[in-house]
Design an enzyme around this catalytic site. Structure first.
Site, short mmCIF file in Angstrom:
data_model
loop_
_atom_site.label_atom_id
_atom_site.label_comp_id
_atom_site.label_asym_id
_atom_site.label_seq_id
_atom_site.Cartn_x
_atom_site.Cartn_y
_atom_site.Cartn_z
N LEU A 129 0.88 -1.16 0.00
CA LEU A 129 0.00 0.00 0.00
C LEU A 129 0.92 1.21 0.00
O LEU A 129 1.92 1.23 0.73
CB LEU A 129 -0.89 0.03 1.25
CG LEU A 129 -2.01 -1.00 1.35
CD1 LEU A 129 -2.68 -0.92 2.72
CD2 LEU A 129 -3.05 -0.81 0.26
N ASP A 130 0.59 2.24 -0.78
CA ASP A 130 1.44 3.42 -0.75
C ASP A 130 1.33 4.09 0.61
O ASP A 130 0.40 3.83 1.38
CB ASP A 130 1.11 4.38 -1.90
CG ASP A 130 -0.29 4.96 -1.79
OD1 ASP A 130 -0.52 5.76 -0.87
OD2 ASP A 130 -1.14 4.63 -2.63
N ALA A 131 2.29 4.94 0.92
CA ALA A 131 2.39 5.53 2.26
C ALA A 131 1.13 6.29 2.66
O ALA A 131 0.75 6.30 3.83
CB ALA A 131 3.60 6.45 2.34
N GLU A 132 0.45 6.90 1.70
CA GLU A 132 -0.73 7.71 2.01
C GLU A 132 -2.02 6.90 2.02
O GLU A 132 -3.09 7.45 2.25
CB GLU A 132 -0.83 8.87 1.02
CG GLU A 132 0.35 9.83 1.09
CD GLU A 132 0.63 10.27 2.52
OE1 GLU A 132 -0.31 10.74 3.19
OE2 GLU A 132 1.79 10.14 2.97
N THR A 133 -1.93 5.59 1.76
CA THR A 133 -3.11 4.72 1.82
C THR A 133 -3.06 3.90 3.09
O THR A 133 -2.03 3.31 3.42
CB THR A 133 -3.17 3.78 0.60
OG1 THR A 133 -3.27 4.57 -0.59
CG2 THR A 133 -4.37 2.85 0.67
#
Length: 265
Positions: A129-133
């Site tokens: 998951l990307d850092a902002e998700t």
């Protein structure tokens, strides 16, 4: 140890495992193994066996005298695989925003390792998951399970809830299901529904099998609704449920069996 080691060991075990033996002195009685796996009392497990609901190494067993090696045998109950190796674990984590999907970050950013630091096993994350998700991510030391979950051929569905800019019309779902052309090829949702529309934002749920980088964000931006917040709430049969950000729980029992069945184990 590499992430493939446990799965390779189990894969070899599955191929080499002998069939169930009746009346042999080696191994453990099947009903005792089932009871130890949490399927109920020995009497209840005997009823599962005589009803033909249990298979050992691919063969249905109805006799109560069968003994098995719980380490080598491949057991299914009602078609669901039982994980009998206590050394293999799978953990669900609700990844907070700002945490990178790696077990170590050379830049010193918060990583997944912090949330499983107290576990004795060496765990590896399944997918990213990307850092902002935020949301559901799985960690395991079961190499075969991890490989199958990440392999496109098994097409494990993933569910996301997104807060997007703009008021979403329900008709948008038809466009997403039909497919949208992105820079690296077409993409489509498996299902889509609008959960809430309030002011200049909407909350939507998107289900898809795609694993391309930032696929949900790119898909929604392409149709004119950039993502403000994004969370993954489900991977196959495993739901985020009541896990708070940073919390973990073991995937075990029927839930683990369903996850293994989803990837053909």
């Amino acid at each position: 140890m590499s992430p493939g080691t446990p799965g390779e060991r189990r894969g070899a075990t599955d191929r080499d495992a002998p069939g169930p033996s009746r009346g042999a002195t080696d191994g453990i009685r099947l009903q005792k193994v089932l009871a130890g796996a949490g399927l109920g009392s020995r009497r209840a497990c005997e009823e599962l066996i005589t009803a033909g609901r249990v298979s050992v190494d691919g063969r249905v067993v109805r006799e109560l005298g069968v003994r098995v090696d719980p380490v080598r045998a491949v057991l299914h109950v009602d078609g669901r695989r039982l994980q009998l190796d206590p050394g293999l674990v799978t953990v669900a984590l609700n990844k907070p925003v700002g945490v990178v999907s790696t077990m170590h970050d050379p830049r010193g950013r918060p990583s997944l390792a912090y949330y499983v630091a107290e576990r004795p096993e060496r765990l590896f994350h399944v997918g990213r998951l990307d850092a902002e998700t935020s949301g559901l991510i799985l960690l395991t030391n079961d190499g075969e399970l991890a490989h199958r979950l990440m392999h496109p051929s098994h097409e494990v569905a993933k569910t996301y809830v997104a807060t997007v800019h703009g008021r979403v019309d329900k008709a948008l779902g038809r466009r997403l299901l039909a497919g949208v052309h992105l820079a690296d090829g077409p993409a489509h949702a498996d299902s889509f529904r609008v959960l809430q529309v309030a002011g200049a934002q909407s909350i939507v749920e998107v289900v898809l099998h795609e694993g391309r980088k930032h696929i949900v964000r790119r898909l929604l931006a392409e149709v004119g609704h950039p993502v403000a917040e994004l969370a993954r709430t489900r991977i196959g049969p495993v739901r985020l449920g009541g896990l708070r950000p940073g919390q973990t729980r073991l995937i075990e029992g029927a839930e683990l069996g369903e996850l293994m069945a989803a990837v053909g184990l």
